[in-house]
Write an enzyme that holds these catalytic residues in place. Structure first.
Site, mmCIF file in Angstrom:
data_model
loop_
_atom_site.group_PDB
_atom_site.id
_atom_site.type_symbol
_atom_site.label_atom_id
_atom_site.label_comp_id
_atom_site.label_asym_id
_atom_site.label_seq_id
_atom_site.Cartn_x
_atom_site.Cartn_y
_atom_site.Cartn_z
ATOM 1 N N GLY A 187 0.745 -1.222 0.157
ATOM 2 C CA GLY A 187 -0.082 0.121 0.049
ATOM 3 C C GLY A 187 1.048 1.220 0.053
ATOM 4 N N ASP A 188 1.964 1.157 0.009
ATOM 5 C CA ASP A 188 2.894 2.207 -0.027
ATOM 6 C C ASP A 188 4.377 1.877 -0.958
ATOM 7 O OD1 ASP A 188 4.655 4.313 0.573
ATOM 8 O OD2 ASP A 188 4.120 4.502 2.441
ATOM 9 N N ASP A 189 5.264 2.673 -1.176
ATOM 10 C CA ASP A 189 6.307 2.080 -2.041
ATOM 11 C C ASP A 189 6.728 0.765 -1.741
ATOM 12 O OD1 ASP A 189 6.362 4.990 -3.134
ATOM 13 O OD2 ASP A 189 7.481 5.414 -1.275
#
Ligand code: NAG
Ligand code: NAG
Ligand code: NAG
Ligand code: NAG
Ligand code: NAG
Length: 397
Positions: A187-189
């Site tokens: 859900g992020d990098d």
């Protein structure tokens, strides 16, 4: 960063490492064959310390007990902790030196949503203030460690977290690091490379350098495959990224910085990316303005010698958004042999460039005027970083 969980979002991260478990012996925790930097003299299984792999029981205490016990063997040939098949719910725990965390095939580490199992610890000196909105503190990461040497996390592992916004792999002022054979859904990098925040990072002055990332598969609809920054004030240099497969990801490599960061992002080399369903392929921002109190807006970052080559992308909305800093342009950008096919509703301006300088060669769609077509092949180093030359040993439990 740990945030409360809303709704039903579940972020899954799967790390595939080069260790190979012998298929003949997969059912038992003895007779496992694997490759590693160092074989360990001692080994123990999480269940020896009261671990329960039912997906409901907290194993935080079991992990802590096990690692605390095994840390005593650091000077006697080191130790290995085996996580057997099962679902191992846990809060954060710290690793120790001369230690291997071996996650067997069929084992899933589940990050707990119980915030009390995430201890708040002091901010890094290179950050001064934490960025976790908890004052000068931050939450400890799921699997954490400071000042460690000779640590391996390996196996056929699955790590799930149900707390949004966790970078699956974060490199903090690290030298000589190899991240390979990972499948990450985030859900992020998928991978975030950092080295300190504004005046604190400049003062601490410890770069991330000699980083090799290879054979990465990443799905990250809201973030990047690999992010460099935004906290890059200790510098980021000599990063090699190759053989990357991105699916439904916001951007491939994203460079993020701002006036105030100081430091540098330089000597970055990437090649052989295959991408499908991307908002951006190339993305650079010079206006990533989140700052601690008392930062120096005149501390300009240097972004230079950025080399991307041999890539294809399909179903792309915007080929490149390259936005440098006024009076501090990003320079030495080289992009060659890149073919991008567009989505049903692409942006009109496919290469949106401001305050950047460099060249391109054989890119489709055609580039912006700041990156004119020259007949070049962008560089990729032919030497290896030291960790890439290490020969793995065959180990048995
Ligand atoms: C884990 O490491 C952090 C620093 O990285 C430290 O502040 C914390 O006390 C450690 N926790 C334990 C239980 O040792
Ligand atoms: C890590 O090492 C540094 C430098 O030796 C020291 O100042 C710091 O206290 C150590 N941190 C921990 C958590 O052991
Ligand atoms: C193309 O990308 C859009 C999002 O921009 C997505 O909804 C669509 O499913 C993708 N099409 C294909 C064929 O993958
Ligand atoms: C261009 O890139 C593709 C991969 O996208 C690669 O197969 C091909 O060999 C490259 N061409 C040259 C001339 O390097
Ligand atoms: C180009 O990028 C700049 C800076 O990010 C942005 O302000 C501008 O709206 C973009 N232009 C177009 C046509 O998308």
């Amino acid at each position: 960063m740990i945030r409360p969980v809303f709704g039903i979002l579940v972020f899954l991260a799967i790390f595939h490492f080069p260790a190979t478990e012998s298929r003949r012996h997969q059912k038992t925790t003895s007779g496992i064959e694997f490759s590693a930097l160092n074989c360990r003299k001692h080994s123990a299984v999480l269940t020896d310390f009261g671990g329960v792999g039912d997906g409901k029981t907290s194993n935080t205490k079991a992990f802590k007990k096990a690692i605390s016990k095994l840390s005593q063997m650091a000077s006697d040939g080191g130790a290995q902790l085996v996580v057997p098949p099962g679902k191992w719910l846990t809060g954060s725990f710290n690793l120790t030196s001369h230690f291997t965390l071996f996650i067997q095939k069929g084992a899933t580490i589940l990050a707990t949503q119980d915030e009390s199992e995430w201890p708040v610890i002091a901010a890094l000196p290179s950050y001064g203030e934490g960025r976790d909105e908890t004052g000068t503190a931050r939450f400890n990461s799921l699997i954490s460690g400071t000042n460690l040497t000779d640590v391996v996390t390996t196996g056929r592992s699955t790590v799930r977290d149900s707390t949004g916004g966790i970078n699956s792999k974060r490199s903090n002022s690290c030298t000589n690091t190899l991240i390979e054979d990972c499948h990450i859904v985030s859900g992020d990098d998928c991978i975030a490379v950092k080295s300190g925040w504004d005046q604190y990072g400049i003062k601490f002055g410890m770069p991330t350098q000699q980083l090799s990332i290879r054979r990465l598969t990443c799905i990250s609809p809201k973030s990047a495959g690999v992010a460099l920054g935004s906290e890059m004030s200790g510098g980021i240099k000599d990063v090699r990224i190759e053989d990357v497969n991105l699916i439904d990801t916001e951007s491939a490599i994203r460079i993020k910085t701002a006036p105030g960061r100081g430091g540098y992002v330089k000597d970055i080399f990437a090649r052989r990316f295959t991408m499908k369903t991307m908002k951006y392929v190339f993305w650079m921002n010079g206006n990533y303005n989140s700052h601690p109190k008392g930062y120096d807006p005149k501390a300009f970052p240097e972004v230079s010698n950025i080399n991307y080559r041999d890539m294809t992308a399909e179903n792309v909305t915007l080929s490149a958004s390259l936005d440098g800093i006024e009076k501090d342009p990003f320079t030495g950008i080289c992009i060659s042999n890149v073919t991008i096919s567009l989505s049903a509703e692409p942006k009109k301006l496919q290469w949106n460039c401001t305050n950047v300088a460099g060249v391109t060669s054989r890119v489709k769609p055609g580039p912006c005027s700041l990156l004119p077509e020259k007949h070049v092949d962008c560089k990729f180093p032919t030497d290896l970083i030291p960790i890439e030359s290490v020969v793995l040993k065959k180990c048995f439990i």
